[in-house]
Design an enzyme around this catalytic site. Sequence first.
Site, PDB file in Angstrom:
ATOM      1  N   ASN A  51       0.847  -1.198   0.000  1.00 48.32           N
ATOM      2  CA  ASN A  51       0.000   0.000   0.000  1.00 48.32           C
ATOM      3  C   ASN A  51       0.879   1.243   0.000  1.00 48.32           C
ATOM      4  O   ASN A  51       2.102   1.146  -0.036  1.00 48.32           O
ATOM      5  CB  ASN A  51      -0.964  -0.035   1.188  1.00 48.32           C
ATOM      6  CG  ASN A  51      -0.202  -0.116   2.496  1.00 48.32           C
ATOM      7  OD1 ASN A  51       0.539   0.783   2.847  1.00 48.32           O
ATOM      8  ND2 ASN A  51      -0.353  -1.235   3.204  1.00 48.32           N
ATOM      9  N   LYS A 110     -13.824   0.458  15.689  1.00 44.52           N
ATOM     10  CA  LYS A 110     -12.517  -0.220  15.860  1.00 44.52           C
ATOM     11  C   LYS A 110     -12.122  -0.283  17.328  1.00 44.52           C
ATOM     12  O   LYS A 110     -11.575  -1.281  17.806  1.00 44.52           O
ATOM     13  CB  LYS A 110     -11.435   0.532  15.073  1.00 44.52           C
ATOM     14  CG  LYS A 110     -11.406   0.102  13.640  1.00 44.52           C
ATOM     15  CD  LYS A 110     -10.117   0.394  12.921  1.00 44.52           C
ATOM     16  CE  LYS A 110     -10.219  -0.204  11.539  1.00 44.52           C
ATOM     17  NZ  LYS A 110     -10.332   0.715  10.452  1.00 44.52           N
ATOM     18  N   ASP A 122      -4.236 -10.118  12.962  1.00 46.15           N
ATOM     19  CA  ASP A 122      -4.487  -8.725  13.341  1.00 46.15           C
ATOM     20  C   ASP A 122      -3.577  -8.411  14.531  1.00 46.15           C
ATOM     21  O   ASP A 122      -3.840  -8.821  15.668  1.00 46.15           O
ATOM     22  CB  ASP A 122      -5.975  -8.543  13.719  1.00 46.15           C
ATOM     23  CG  ASP A 122      -6.312  -7.087  13.980  1.00 46.15           C
ATOM     24  OD1 ASP A 122      -5.438  -6.354  14.499  1.00 46.15           O
ATOM     25  OD2 ASP A 122      -7.449  -6.680  13.672  1.00 46.15           O
TER      26      ASP A 122
HETATM   27  O1  PMT Z   1       2.828   5.947   6.585  1.00 48.27           O
HETATM   28  P1  PMT Z   1       2.257   7.275   6.136  1.00 48.27           P
HETATM   29  O2  PMT Z   1       2.415   7.488   4.646  1.00 48.27           O
HETATM   30  O3  PMT Z   1       2.784   8.422   6.942  1.00 48.27           O
HETATM   31  O4  PMT Z   1       0.667   7.229   6.363  1.00 48.27           O
HETATM   32  C1  PMT Z   1       0.163   7.149   7.645  1.00 48.27           C
HETATM   33  C2  PMT Z   1      -1.040   6.214   7.697  1.00 48.27           C
HETATM   34  C3  PMT Z   1      -2.176   6.807   6.881  1.00 48.27           C
HETATM   35  C4  PMT Z   1      -0.679   4.834   7.168  1.00 48.27           C
HETATM   36  C5  PMT Z   1      -1.417   6.103   9.229  1.00 48.27           C
HETATM   37  O5  PMT Z   1      -1.780   7.375   9.697  1.00 48.27           O
HETATM   38  C6  PMT Z   1      -2.564   5.140   9.436  1.00 48.27           C
HETATM   39  O6  PMT Z   1      -3.730   5.472   9.354  1.00 48.27           O
HETATM   40  N1  PMT Z   1      -2.205   3.850   9.724  1.00 48.27           N
HETATM   41  C7  PMT Z   1      -3.182   2.739   9.856  1.00 48.27           C
HETATM   42  C8  PMT Z   1      -3.599   2.330   8.504  1.00 48.27           C
HETATM   43  C9  PMT Z   1      -4.490   1.105   8.507  1.00 48.27           C
HETATM   44  O7  PMT Z   1      -4.087   0.126   8.023  1.00 48.27           O
HETATM   45  O8  PMT Z   1      -5.629   1.235   9.136  1.00 48.27           O
HETATM   46  P2  PMT Z   1      -6.671   0.002   9.242  1.00 48.27           P
HETATM   47  O9  PMT Z   1      -7.955   0.700   9.444  1.00 48.27           O
HETATM   48  O10 PMT Z   1      -6.571  -0.958   8.111  1.00 48.27           O
HETATM   49  O11 PMT Z   1      -6.185  -0.749  10.556  1.00 48.27           O
HETATM   50  C10 PMT Z   1      -6.619  -0.390  11.847  1.00 48.27           C
HETATM   51  C11 PMT Z   1      -5.532  -0.591  12.872  1.00 48.27           C
HETATM   52  O12 PMT Z   1      -5.220  -1.974  12.990  1.00 48.27           O
HETATM   53  C12 PMT Z   1      -4.223   0.093  12.554  1.00 48.27           C
HETATM   54  O13 PMT Z   1      -3.698   0.583  13.774  1.00 48.27           O
HETATM   55  C13 PMT Z   1      -3.341  -1.013  12.001  1.00 48.27           C
HETATM   56  O14 PMT Z   1      -1.964  -0.784  12.271  1.00 48.27           O
HETATM   57  C14 PMT Z   1      -3.844  -2.216  12.785  1.00 48.27           C
HETATM   58  N2  PMT Z   1      -3.746  -3.476  12.069  1.00 48.27           N
HETATM   59  C15 PMT Z   1      -4.459  -3.677  10.923  1.00 48.27           C
HETATM   60  C16 PMT Z   1      -4.392  -4.895  10.288  1.00 48.27           C
HETATM   61  C17 PMT Z   1      -3.585  -5.923  10.852  1.00 48.27           C
HETATM   62  N3  PMT Z   1      -3.483  -7.096  10.256  1.00 48.27           N
HETATM   63  N4  PMT Z   1      -2.880  -5.687  11.965  1.00 48.27           N
HETATM   64  C18 PMT Z   1      -2.950  -4.480  12.598  1.00 48.27           C
HETATM   65  O15 PMT Z   1      -2.283  -4.278  13.611  1.00 48.27           O
END
Ligand code: PMT
Length: 407
Positions: free
Chosen positions: A216, A342, A311
Amino acid sequence: MDAALPPNALAARRVLLIVSGGIAAYKAPDVVRRLRDAGAEVQVVMTPAAGAFITPLTLQAVSGREVRAELFDPAAEAAMGHIELARWADVILIAPATADFLARLRLGMANDLASAVCLASEAPILAAPAMNQQMWKHPATQDNLAALAARGVRFAGPGAGSQACGEVGPGRMLEATEICAATAALFERDLLSGVRVLLTAGPTREPIDPVRYISNHSSGKMGYAIATALREAGAIVTLVSGPTILPPPAGVTLVNVETARDMHEAVMARLPTDIFVATAAVADYRIDNAASNKIKRSDSALELKLVPNPDILKCVAASAAPPFTVGFAAETNDVERHARDKLERKAIDMVAANLVGGAGLGFNADDNELMVIWRDGSRLLPRAAKTRLARTLVDVIAERYAARAAR
Ligand code: PMT
């Protein structure tokens, strides 16, 4: 001390450098260069007397900004008036700080741009004195220094040794490296002193074959900025990072990983921790049937079977001694609703939600805006450079972490 600061030690810090009129002004370009090498933005303001020792052109060339000197300059004031300059600064550095400038600072004079900016600013002031040793020892100077110190002005130096005037004693301005280190030290805080923080950042890469992957647009900028802000707040920081092109944050233990499963393993192996911050954009799925050799082109369709990745955030929140957990939520719509969802689903303490997909915010941008949500409250952190936003976020994390510990 002659070591340069790490490249991001002053990332996005705004340093207003006042150059007053002493022979040590010849060192000011080196100060500017080193501050910029450490990531700072530098705006130089010269006193009228400084022009006798160094030209504005030199300082403009090294700072990349027009040097300001006049209090009553309609053209410059129209761009950034002295009040805006005062507000712009994160720190005011006076190098060299002459006996005369320190005396005027003590009196609260505002008869030139440099002294007016000092009076109009709430930013911390760091002065690097430079003067003849007799002037330094004079009771008038010592009295001024004591009054300024009591008011919160900090001093770097002076050093002692042979002086430009041929005398020997205290009054030499410190070297540029020492002044820059003292500037960076001003930002060290003890908000999270000794607290262990584990952080994820960047994207993960899920291989399709040895040369292709699914990933991504995460650049790691947000997570690296948070790691730096946490370290500045006194935390012991371990950063588990997917592939990025960013320099390692200073003073942080960096663990490089590729895939979501690598990240999961690296994180779980480092528990327990006091705080966990999940900034990484972890791939939710990986390819089940990744090829061990490069897939050859053919005319038939290629099917990839995607299976869910662990996760990481959820696993940490469900671990035996769960830390204070901060998740991120990258949403394209209905930010608060999805973020609250979340918070509950992953049973975490806090969510920092960002609206992604908009112009100049979120993935791979320098700026971001966050809505930070916890069970009984929320706070909007308005659009700012990720480096600045990270510091505000760390303030909120420290506040909520302390609130949870007090329960
Ligand atoms: O890296 P940059 O270019 O500076 O951009 C920053 C960002 C936009 C990536 C950052 O601010 C951000 O939003 N990161 C989380 C992105 C994300 O994947 O969000 P999500 O909604 O898919 O996941 C929710 C949370 O679960 C996140 O904290 C993620 O780290 C965590 N997660 C998700 C999937 C997984 N398999 N394991 C996780 O720990």
